[in-house]
Design an enzyme around this catalytic site. Structure first.
Site, PDB file in Angstrom:
ATOM      1  N   ASP A  71      -4.647   2.534  -4.458  1.00  0.00           N
ATOM      2  CA  ASP A  71      -2.771   2.418  -4.726  1.00  0.00           C
ATOM      3  C   ASP A  71      -2.493   1.078  -3.851  1.00  0.00           C
ATOM      4  O   ASP A  71      -1.387   1.146  -3.267  1.00  0.00           O
ATOM      5  CB  ASP A  71      -2.488   3.524  -3.781  1.00  0.00           C
ATOM      6  N   ASP A  80       0.739  -1.238   0.067  1.00  0.00           N
ATOM      7  CA  ASP A  80      -0.018  -0.083   0.030  1.00  0.00           C
ATOM      8  C   ASP A  80       1.018   1.072   0.058  1.00  0.00           C
ATOM      9  O   ASP A  80       1.706   1.344   0.746  1.00  0.00           O
ATOM     10  CB  ASP A  80      -1.013  -0.042   1.179  1.00  0.00           C
TER      11      ASP A  80
END
Length: 550
Positions: free
Chosen positions: A355, A312
């Site tokens: 993301d 992440d």
């Protein structure tokens, strides 16, 4: 050296054929010494005839054993066409020889050998055009020429003995045949080092038309001796045959063009299907595997040792908000490229959404997988250029290893727990799952649920710490502090509120409640009321759109 099994077997058989032809040639040479007249008339003795016939038989048997030479209906029909045509010619010339009283031209077995040889040539040509059997096409074509020259030429020699007195057919046609075989060998030698060209599709076979044309020529030749009426009828029959052949060839060409268009359409359809399949399993922005493919690959890889990592990007939302989504997308593409560079050929990199990226490492346990994670961290620490911006990227990575009885869902959950543990430890690092992390995560999840309920039920309260001036100890203001009476201290529940996002509504309640209390004090005490009040604000609140307006 370097030949595949099929070509090697063919060349061994060709060697045997050449030995038999050589024995037959030696028999002709012996007979030319003992009985020159018989050799001139092309009358082989029994051993020589057996050698020649055996050579053709071995070659035909070899061709039938080739993978592409499996007999089929079309091949047998073409072979029968050649046989009938050659037999008609043999019968005609034999009949003419008998009528002329010339017994030298009645070597019917030799003519039948020519028929067999032509069938061999047909088989070779068909294999050459098919491009199958593991053999180079040019080699087979030279074999076809060799078979046609050697068998047909040698067998038709009795028809030309009047102009070639004193010569044997083997003395003329065997050298020509050997030259063709030598050219075939040279072509095969070069084909071992150079990949053969794929065969081009043939629209139709020329064998039936060539046979009909030859028979029509013989018909016209015979008809000229039978009077005008027969000749006219023969001419009409030949002309009609030619028209039918032209019409059929045109139809075959039209069918070929139609089949070509169908093949092109099928090829386009196959390409569209492949593209749709790719789109269904890959991310449109980065062209990495998507969540569907990643989860399927994870399920398929549960039987052996494997590690799974969730990645992440830290503070990616701030980049999106500050520089725009186009820059954010360019950053994701650049990160995807760097992830590809850090993994092995068999590893799978996926974009799971936003993301967040996934990494499946088959065959690696957690200790071995950390080497890959270290490479990824190093690659992401280098500035990333995205739409004119040089950006520094950090990523929190969680790693989990498979275990006996593991399920894909549980493996993903453990990697997710480890990833959030990495974020809690300061971001820009990786964490490996263990049981203690799970206990902490479960406790945090339970406490987060309790925080939500406590906020709704009004269980929180505020206390105010005086701020005094030294040295006289006069009040200058108050600092607002939140408390959860009877439960846990702010050092425990405030970080959990920040991780779960509850700090936003909790902070809003603190702000409004503190200002309301400040207003009451101002009304009640006037000049004696505190003049300033401090309210702590989380960084998570500052990132909320519209916070300044609030």
């Amino acid at each position: 050296d370097g030949l595949a099994p099929v070509p090697a077997r063919l060349w061994r058989s060709i060697t045997l054929v050449l030995v038999l032809v050589g024995l037959g040639t030696a028999g002709d040479a012996r007979q030319s010494v003992l009985d020159p007249l018989r050799v001139t008339q092309q009358q082989h003795d029994l051993p020589t005839s057996i050698c020649y016939a055996a050579s053709v038989g071995v070659l035909l048997w070899t061709l039938l054993r080739l993978p592409a030479a499996v007999p089929n209906r079309r091949f047998f029909l073409d072979a029968l066409t050649i046989g009938v045509t050659a037999s008609v010619f043999a019968w005609y010339f034999t009949s003419v020889a008998i009528a002329d009283g010339d017994a030298r031209r009645t070597t019917v077995p030799t003519l039948m050998l020519a028929v067999l040889g032509l069938i061999v040539a047909l088989a070779l040509a068909k294999i050459a055009m098919s491009g199958l059997g593991g053999l180079e096409r040019g080699t087979l074509r030279w074999f076809a020429v060799a078979a046609a020259v050697g068998t047909a030429g040698g067998a038709l020699f009795p028809l030309t003995v009047d102009v070639m007195t004193g010569l044997s057919g083997s003395q003329i046609f065997v050298p020509a045949t050997m030259i063709c075989v030598a050219l075939a060998a040279d072509r095969q030698r070069r084909a071992v080092q150079v990949a053969p060209v794929p065969p081009s599709p043939r629209r139709f076979s020329v064998v039936p038309y060539a046979a009909v044309a030859a028979t029509d020529g013989l018909l016209l030749w015979v008809s000229r001796e039978s009077g005008t009426t027969v000749l006219v009828v023969a001419l009409a029959a030949v002309f009609l045959t030619a028209l039918v052949a032209v019409r059929q060839v045109g139809a075959l060409r039209d069918n070929a063009r139609l089949l070509t268009r169908v093949d092109q359409n099928l090829q386009q359809l196959s390409e569209y299907q492949a593209e749709l399949t790719h789109r269904a399993t890959h991310d449109a922005l980065t062209d990495l595997a998507n969540r569907t493919l990643f989860e399927q690959a994870t399920a398929d890889g549960m039987t052996g040792t494997a590690s799974l990592a969730l990645i992440d990007l830290d503070d990616f939302k701030a980049i999106n908000d500050r520089l725009g989504h186009a820059t954010g997308d360019a950053l994701l593409v650049a990160v995807a490229d760097r992830l590809r560079e850090c993994v092995r050929a068999g590893d799978l990199v996926a974009r799971l959404g936003g993301d967040e990226f996934g990494l499946l490492l088959p065959g690696l346990n957690a200790a071995e997988a950390t080497e890959v994670l270290t490479r990824i961290s190093g690659a992401l620490n280098r500035p990333v250029h995205a739409l004119g911006h040089d950006l520094l990227v950090r990523a929190s990575i969680g790693l989990a290893e498979t275990w006996p009885g593991a399920t894909p869902q549980e493996l993903l959950r453990r990697a997710d727990v480890a990833m959030y543990a990495a974020k809690e430890r300061g971001k820009g690092r990786y964490a490996i799952y263990d049981d203690e992390l799970d206990l902490t995560h479960a406790a945090d999840a339970q406490l987060g649920a309790d925080l939500r309920r406590a906020l709704d039920d009004g269980e929180f309260t505020l206390v105010y710490q005086p701020i005094v001036r030294l040295p006289d100890g006069a009040w200058t203001g108050l600092e607002t502090l939140v408390r959860w009476p009877g439960r846990t201290g702010p050092d425990v529940f405030v970080p959990i509120a920040e991780r779960t996002g509850l700090i936003v509504p909790l902070g809003d309640w603190i702000l409004r409640t503190a200002l309301a209390q400040f207003s009451e004090w101002t009304t009640a005490y006037g000049e004696d009321a505190p003049r300033e009040i401090g309210i702590n604000v989380s960084a998570r609140q500052l990132r909320e759109p519209g916070y300044a307006d609030t």
